[in-house]
Enzyme design. Structure first.
Site, PDB file in Angstrom:
ATOM      1  CE  LYS A 196      49.062  74.419  23.356  1.00 25.44           C
ATOM      2  NZ  LYS A 196      48.838  72.983  23.576  1.00 25.44           N
ATOM      3  CD  GLU A 271      40.908  81.110  36.216  1.00 28.19           C
ATOM      4  OE1 GLU A 271      41.244  80.652  37.326  1.00 28.19           O
ATOM      5  OE2 GLU A 271      40.037  81.986  36.079  1.00 28.19           O
ATOM      6  CB  CYS A 305      43.048  73.553  39.525  1.00 24.99           C
ATOM      7  SG  CYS A 305      41.418  73.952  38.894  1.00 24.99           S
ATOM      8  CD  GLU A 401      48.575  72.042  40.838  1.00 31.12           C
ATOM      9  OE1 GLU A 401      49.380  72.472  40.001  1.00 31.12           O
ATOM     10  OE2 GLU A 401      47.358  72.291  40.799  1.00 31.12           O
TER      11      GLU A 401
HETATM   12  P1  NAD Z   1      50.603  72.828  31.753  1.00 29.28           P
HETATM   13  O1  NAD Z   1      50.866  74.177  32.314  1.00 29.28           O
HETATM   14  O2  NAD Z   1      51.711  71.885  31.616  1.00 29.28           O
HETATM   15  O3  NAD Z   1      49.961  72.958  30.292  1.00 29.28           O
HETATM   16  C1  NAD Z   1      48.794  73.718  30.057  1.00 29.28           C
HETATM   17  C2  NAD Z   1      48.718  74.082  28.587  1.00 29.28           C
HETATM   18  O4  NAD Z   1      49.817  74.945  28.293  1.00 29.28           O
HETATM   19  C3  NAD Z   1      48.839  72.911  27.622  1.00 29.28           C
HETATM   20  O5  NAD Z   1      47.965  73.140  26.531  1.00 29.28           O
HETATM   21  C4  NAD Z   1      50.285  72.992  27.156  1.00 29.28           C
HETATM   22  O6  NAD Z   1      50.500  72.459  25.867  1.00 29.28           O
HETATM   23  C5  NAD Z   1      50.495  74.492  27.143  1.00 29.28           C
HETATM   24  N1  NAD Z   1      51.888  74.921  27.246  1.00 29.28           N
HETATM   25  C6  NAD Z   1      52.943  74.256  27.794  1.00 29.28           C
HETATM   26  N2  NAD Z   1      54.068  74.995  27.689  1.00 29.28           N
HETATM   27  C7  NAD Z   1      53.720  76.153  27.066  1.00 29.28           C
HETATM   28  C8  NAD Z   1      54.431  77.317  26.678  1.00 29.28           C
HETATM   29  N3  NAD Z   1      55.736  77.439  26.902  1.00 29.28           N
HETATM   30  N4  NAD Z   1      53.748  78.316  26.065  1.00 29.28           N
HETATM   31  C9  NAD Z   1      52.428  78.218  25.838  1.00 29.28           C
HETATM   32  N5  NAD Z   1      51.693  77.127  26.175  1.00 29.28           N
HETATM   33  C10 NAD Z   1      52.333  76.111  26.793  1.00 29.28           C
HETATM   34  O7  NAD Z   1      49.411  72.241  32.645  1.00 29.28           O
HETATM   35  P2  NAD Z   1      48.755  70.803  32.542  1.00 29.28           P
HETATM   36  O8  NAD Z   1      49.745  69.825  33.088  1.00 29.28           O
HETATM   37  O9  NAD Z   1      48.179  70.597  31.189  1.00 29.28           O
HETATM   38  O10 NAD Z   1      47.521  70.969  33.552  1.00 29.28           O
HETATM   39  C11 NAD Z   1      47.616  70.858  34.914  1.00 29.28           C
HETATM   40  C12 NAD Z   1      47.756  72.232  35.552  1.00 29.28           C
HETATM   41  O11 NAD Z   1      46.655  73.064  35.207  1.00 29.28           O
HETATM   42  C13 NAD Z   1      47.745  72.166  37.076  1.00 29.28           C
HETATM   43  O12 NAD Z   1      48.719  73.035  37.585  1.00 29.28           O
HETATM   44  C14 NAD Z   1      46.352  72.671  37.428  1.00 29.28           C
HETATM   45  O13 NAD Z   1      46.221  73.199  38.726  1.00 29.28           O
HETATM   46  C15 NAD Z   1      46.125  73.682  36.379  1.00 29.28           C
HETATM   47  N6  NAD Z   1      44.686  73.960  36.222  1.00 29.28           N
HETATM   48  C16 NAD Z   1      44.198  75.141  36.711  1.00 29.28           C
HETATM   49  C17 NAD Z   1      42.841  75.421  36.610  1.00 29.28           C
HETATM   50  C18 NAD Z   1      42.270  76.710  37.140  1.00 29.28           C
HETATM   51  O14 NAD Z   1      41.122  76.992  36.848  1.00 29.28           O
HETATM   52  N7  NAD Z   1      43.020  77.492  37.888  1.00 29.28           N
HETATM   53  C19 NAD Z   1      41.987  74.501  35.991  1.00 29.28           C
HETATM   54  C20 NAD Z   1      42.527  73.308  35.501  1.00 29.28           C
HETATM   55  C21 NAD Z   1      43.888  73.051  35.612  1.00 29.28           C
END
Ligand code: NAD
Length: 513
Positions: A196, A271, A305, A401
């Site tokens: 997803k 992650e 990230c 962050e």
């Molecule tokens: P987010 O957590 O808002 O969303 C990530 C994904 O989760 C999206 O596909 C979203 O639709 C889904 N999601 C949201 N609510 C959900 C729920 N209740 N249940 C299941 N899925 C759900 O993150 P974002 O804003 O898309 O991305 C930015 C974040 O991702 C930052 O915190 C960044 O640090 C992190 N990130 C981490 C890594 C890593 O390797 N550690 C890599 C890239 C991004």
């Protein structure tokens, strides 16, 4: 704003027409074909560089997730039954198709994210091709503990087996690479997958699934459902036919995902967020550190990230570091993502731009904005590269962050203090240490609590090396042989070698020796 001077045949308008045509049949890819979502709700993908809507689609709902999981389940026996060599061959062909389609991937990625085209072409896409080639090779190199006669009367060995259907959830910041990091180790090990992507950025995940089919991977091995997190996302995580959840995103959502996955006893890979420190000792090459800080903080408009977010600079270098970093930040060219000479694109959305601006505006009460700190006069979701000094260590701008082009710089005196400050947030994804003294640098690599510590650089990643967090940045590794192993389960197989009916150990249950 920078106005590109070069004649540019590429434009958001032409790429918009391509995505509309390519995904006219919908934003899910289930059992080898595009389908429309059935949640009853739509989502408009917006080009963050202009604010224009580029593609409106029907969001996936729970029925679409069920269909994708069923397709992945149906494909599992055939795919997991191939020899490692056969899976490897298929994945080498996959890498070749990705390479052939590289320019289309780069354009779609730049349109949906607002990434400068040079970043998509030189980082996201070749990184993904290389990752695919790496996991094609890794498919033939699963390691197990050696077989042997550990009891004397038995032969034992270890089988590494695929887990089943993997459900993966990815964020919007590097949609293609995040899709690749989830899908590749999973399928190399013989699993099938439902991915997803974030609602904002479906295009390159869909194209990735199409490339898999074009390369000859069986339909249903790679499926994509584009739905909302609370709806399609949670349904995927809790699905009884999904054996493993692998999630990349924020720490807050990761906690919710963990709760749901735990209730159904799934293998979990998280992650999560980061707040990487950038530790500059007083013997560092100052110019190298300044260049590293600006590149490390601004890559992907800071929506990374592992981005450098907190620079701790030892007192003798502090003033010069602040001055030179601000000056270099001011040379960075904001502009049209499709112009070859644009350095920095917009943030992912206007909502996110306002969130970033909110952090900076609140920080004015207790810190100094050295440069940036405002949005340029432009309809896109742009924000100027921003350097903030004199913030207290426990302030929001240092601890949270932000996920934007914002670097905070703080001074430190002793090496002990610098390392303690670097470790003083809940996160532990990545860090860097800058020094020409091997002993100091080596100490920092040992004592900083993060999944990756660079020395005299910040950001580079490799297919062969693991990426993943400590502390609130999660657990589990992406890329490398470590991630491959996470997508397998280990089975102990034990053969009796004696053919004895009444074995010595039976006396613990019945009779005497
Ligand atoms: P987010 O957590 O808002 O969303 C990530 C994904 O989760 C999206 O596909 C979203 O639709 C889904 N999601 C949201 N609510 C959900 C729920 N209740 N249940 C299941 N899925 C759900 O993150 P974002 O804003 O898309 O991305 C930015 C974040 O991702 C930052 O915190 C960044 O640090 C992190 N990130 C981490 C890594 C890593 O390797 N550690 C890599 C890239 C991004």
């Amino acid at each position: 704003m920078h106005n590109p001077t070069s004649a540019n045949p590429l434009s958001a308008t032409s790429v918009t027409a391509s995505v509309q045509e390519r995904f006219a049949d919908g934003a899910n890819h289930i059992a080898g074909r595009l389908t429309k979502g059935t949640s009853g709700r739509t989502h408009a993908v917006v080009d963050p560089a202009t604010g224009a809507e580029v593609y409106t689609y029907e969001l996936a709902g729970t029925d679409d997730v069920d269909a994708a999981v069923a397709a992945a389940r149906a494909a599992f026996p055939g795919w997991s039954g191939l020899t490692p060599g056969e899976r490897s061959d298929a994945m080498h062909r996959f890498a070749a198709v990705l390479d052939e389609w590289a320019e289309e991937f780069a354009r779609f990625e730049s349109l949906q994210c607002g990434k400068p085209i040079k970043l998509s072409r030189e980082f996201d896409v070749p990184g993904t091709v290389d990752n695919t080639a790496f996991f094609a090779g890794a498919a033939r190199h699963l390691q197990g503990q050696s077989a042997g006669e550990y009891s004397g009367d038995h032969t034992s060995y270890v089988r590494r087996e695929p887990i089943g259907v993997v459900g993966s959830i990815a964020p919007w910041n590097y949609p293609l690479q995040m899709a690749a990091w989830k899908v590749l180790p999973a399928i190399a090990a013989g699993n099938t997958i439902v991915l997803k992507p974030a609602e904002l950025t479906p295009f390159t995940s869909l194209l990735f699934a199409e490339a898999a089919v074009a390369a000859g991977l069986p339909e249903g091995v790679v499926n994509v459902v584009t739905g909302a997190g609370r709806d399609a996302g949670e349904h995927l995580v809790g699905h009884p036919d999904v054996a493993m959840t692998s999630f990349t995103g924020s720490t807050g959502v990761g906690k919710r995902v963990a709760e749901i996955a735990t209730a159904t006893v799934k293998r979990l890979h998280l992650e999560l967020g980061g707040k990487a420190p950038f530790l500059v000792f007083d013997d560092a090459d100052l110019d190298a550190a300044v260049h590293g800080a600006v590149a490390g903080a601004l890559i992907n408009t800071g929506q990374d990230c592992t981005a450098a977010t907190r620079a701790y600079v030892q007192r003798p270098l502090y003033d010069a570091f602040v001055e030179k970093t601000a000056a270099l930040m001011e040379t960075v060219r904001l502009g049209d993502p499709f112009a070859e000479d644009t350095d920095l694109g917009p943030l992912i959305s206007h909502v996110h731009r306002d969130r970033v601006a909110g952090f900076v505006d609140r920080a004015r009460a207790y810190a100094r904005v050295v440069t940036g700190g405002e949005a340029p006069d432009h309809p896109g979701a742009y924000y100027k590269p921003t350097l903030i000094a004199d913030a207290p260590q426990d302030s929001e701008i240092v601890q949270s962050e932000i996920f934007g082009p914002v670097l905070v710089v703080l001074p430190f005196d002793s090496d002990d203090e610098g390392i303690a400050l670097a470790n003083d947030t809940p996160y532990g994804l990545a860090a860097s240490a800058w020094s020409t003294n091997v002993f100091r640098a080596n100490r920092a690599t040992r004592e900083i609590k993060a999944g990756c510590v660079w020395v005299n650089d910040h950001i580079p990643i490799l297919s062969e090396m693991p990426h993943g967090g400590y502390k609130a940045s999660g657990f589990g590794k992406d890329m490398s042989a470590y991630s491959f192993e996470e997508y397998t389960q280990v089975k102990h197989v034990m053969f009796d070698n004696t053919a004895v009916v009444r074995k010595d150990w039976h006396r613990t249950v019945f009779g005497d020796r």
